[in-house]
Enzyme design. Structure first.
Site, PDB file in Angstrom:
ATOM      1  N   ARG A 142      -9.483  28.325  -7.532  1.00 22.54           N
ATOM      2  CA  ARG A 142      -8.339  29.235  -7.615  1.00 22.54           C
ATOM      3  C   ARG A 142      -8.385  30.095  -8.867  1.00 22.54           C
ATOM      4  O   ARG A 142      -7.724  31.133  -8.955  1.00 22.54           O
ATOM      5  CB  ARG A 142      -7.039  28.419  -7.570  1.00 22.54           C
ATOM      6  N   TYR A 166       5.534  51.633   1.650  1.00 24.09           N
ATOM      7  CA  TYR A 166       5.214  50.639   2.673  1.00 24.09           C
ATOM      8  C   TYR A 166       6.437  49.759   2.906  1.00 24.09           C
ATOM      9  O   TYR A 166       7.057  49.275   1.951  1.00 24.09           O
ATOM     10  CB  TYR A 166       4.012  49.816   2.216  1.00 24.09           C
ATOM     11  N   ASP A 210       0.542  52.600  -6.743  1.00 23.52           N
ATOM     12  CA  ASP A 210      -0.264  52.122  -5.616  1.00 23.52           C
ATOM     13  C   ASP A 210      -1.072  53.318  -5.121  1.00 23.52           C
ATOM     14  O   ASP A 210      -0.529  54.257  -4.540  1.00 23.52           O
ATOM     15  CB  ASP A 210       0.661  51.591  -4.514  1.00 23.52           C
ATOM     16  N   LYS A 232      -7.992  48.444   2.974  1.00 26.51           N
ATOM     17  CA  LYS A 232      -8.074  49.777   3.555  1.00 26.51           C
ATOM     18  C   LYS A 232      -9.400  50.461   3.188  1.00 26.51           C
ATOM     19  O   LYS A 232     -10.452  50.010   3.572  1.00 26.51           O
ATOM     20  CB  LYS A 232      -6.857  50.596   3.104  1.00 26.51           C
TER      21      LYS A 232
END
Length: 541
Positions: A206, A259, A332, A357
């Site tokens: 992690r 978004y 963003d 994306k």
């Protein structure tokens, strides 16, 4: 190992049955007779093969009769024909790295460097421990008897070649995928050294992974950032960034167009932590200044271009304004990509992407990343280690692979989207087009100043209602009807159905989402094919 048509004494092959010769025109020599198999428990040392330590003459006569281009022949032919190549790989590596390759003396000298290596020969496999040719491929670890205490094949299968070190390939063109959930320490002292910053390790999966680090460094280089954190998804990186940088009772400023899932988090989850928000139009600099004066703002967070209307924020202006009031700025830049827009160079503190994306670019992986100063990214990474939205190393590999064609894909998508936006704007069955590369876009001048390309997504409204728009979308043959964008394949969606179907028409209109709105993500298909497909679909309505 199988060496084809070798001219060597039969007794060599009686001693070493793993050397099975097969006929091959590339090697000349006498035909070989019967080839008995070796017992699975047979143990030989690498030095034996080079110095004749077993069976008198040993293997030296075989080695010295190999042609000068043995290493090349081995790589081209032997890997194709051999069943056991482990021993030959050691000999070839030692031979090829010696000063006078091909001479008996150099081969013998190379053999001495491998004396400590133990070769376990079985019916089908030979694996090596304890060798290091000091080149770009390290075979084995520092302990020459890492599994000598094991007697069971089952235990050997678990630990051989890995217990105290394993091959580290440094000359591979592609980045290896390191699939591990934890990292071991050889002794407790090494663990203590790690805790006290004298020894490097990730400790636990992690907290980091070598494959993931490569993806992070590649993104940092593109963004001109000191550091990057890459995590399991775009929403994951957005939420951990917001929770890190906005304290309980804090205040953020964001924009109307964004978004939807980000808006839901800001409107419904952050208030539970005592965090409030001011929502402004992307171009409303006066509204931003008023919010900064009224509230103790920790962060201004928006997209540029935004989703789905591709509104653009004057990043340089808002960054100067926010910094004057002590607020951080995070943009963003998913729609823009790091190629079309350099957010950090424009003055923002952080730039965030849904790497799913354009960065990944193949519609086959989920990831999110945030880049900025070492200080800020370390703060975000610390909370990330607690929350655990870790990116799988296989996903990191796909991100790395996708980025190698990022500039080619974005160049094609920029070109197609701009040309198609102009075609759509001139079409009688299209009411309005949203694309920052068009002069009609409200922030076209801002986009021209801070972007070198306008992206591969075009939103537009067809002349019709919900059902008319459905008819247009269904008539398209090339794009997939799907969420997401930025991949090689073109994707189309109707936001009123894809992302806002749970809201009433009146509620959707509060966010500017009309029933006839279409968001089209252009892939890397040929422009003429996409143009013909869209035009024929428009003819159906």
């Amino acid at each position: 190992m199988a060496v084809s048509s070798c001219s060597c004494p039969p007794r060599v092959f009686n001693a070493y049955s793993s050397f099975e010769c097969r006929s091959d025109p590339d090697f000349s020599g006498a035909p070989i007779g019967d080839k008995p198999r070796v017992r699975p428990s047979r143990r030989l040392t690498a030095a034996s093969f080079c110095t004749g330590g077993i069976g008198g003459g040993g293997l030296s006569s075989l080695i010295f009769r190999f042609p000068p281009n043995f290493v090349r022949q081995l790589s081209i032919k032997a890997r194709r024909n051999c069943s056991n190549i482990g021993v030959a790989q050691i000999v070839a590596a030692s031979w090829s790295n010696s000063p006078a390759s091909g001479s008996p003396s150099s081969a013998a000298a190379a053999a001495q460097t491998a004396t400590a290596a133990t070769v376990h020969v079985s019916d089908d496999v030979a694996f090596v421990q304890g060798c290091n040719d000091n080149g770009s491929v390290q075979i084995g670890g520092s302990d020459n008897s890492t599994t000598s205490f094991l007697s069971s094949d089952g235990s050997i299968a678990v630990h051989a070649g890995e217990r105290l070190g394993r091959g580290i390939v440094t000359d591979a063109i592609t980045t290896p995928v390191v699939n591990t959930s934890a990292y071991f320490f050889k002794k407790t002292q090494e663990l203590i050294d790690f805790k006290e910053k004298r020894h490097k390790s990730f400790e636990y999966g992690r907290y980091g992974n070598p494959t993931t680090v490569v993806a992070e460094e590649k993104i940092s280089a593109l963004e001109g950032a000191e550091s990057t954190l890459i995590v399991a998804s775009g929403m994951c990186v957005s939420t951990v960034m917001l929770m890190t940088l906005v304290p309980a009772g804090g205040h953020i400023v964001t924009t109307t167009d964004c978004y939807r899932k980000t808006r839901i988090f800001i409107e419904t989850i952050l208030p539970k932590m005592g965090i409030s928000a001011t929502v402004i139009d992307p171009a409303d600099v006066d509204g931003l200044e008023a919010a900064l004066n009224k509230n103790k703002v920790s962060l201004f967070f928006t997209e540029s271009p935004t989703n789905p209307f591709l509104r653009c924020v004057d990043i340089e202006k808002v960054s100067k304004l926010c910094h004057s009031k002590g607020a951080l700025v995070c943009i963003d830049g998913t729609f823009a990509t790091p190629l079309n827009q350099k957010v950090l160079a424009l003055g923002a503190d952080l730039v965030l992407h849904s790497a799913t994306k354009f960065i990944g670019g193949h519609n086959d992986v989920l990831a999110g990343c945030v880049s900025g100063s070492e200080k800020l990214i370390t703060e975000i990474r610390t909370l990330h280690h607690i929350l655990g939205g870790t990116l799988n190393p296989n996903a990191a590999y796909l991100i790395i692979r996708g980025m190698k064609t990022l500039h080619l894909r974005v160049q094609q998508q920029n070109s197609t989207a701009l040309k198609m936006a102009k075609v759509l704007e001139a079409h009688p069955r299209v009411k309005r087009v949203y694309y920052p590369g068009l002069p009609s876009h409200p922030e076209h001048e801002i986009a021209k100043l801070q972007m070198t390309g306008f992206g591969g997504v075009v939103s537009f409204e067809v002349d019709g209602d919900l059902m008319t728009t459905i008819k247009f979308v269904d008539a398209l043959k090339i794009p997939y009807i799907a969420p997401s964008f930025g991949g090689c394949e073109s994707i189309v969606d109707q936001p009123a159905i894809m992302s806002y179907w749970d809201l009433t028409q009146a509620e959707r209109r509060k966010y500017g989402i009309e029933d006839n709105l279409v968001r089209f993500s252009f892939g890397v298909e040929d422009f003429e094919d996409l143009k013909a497909d869209i035009l024929q679909a428009l003819e159906t309505i």
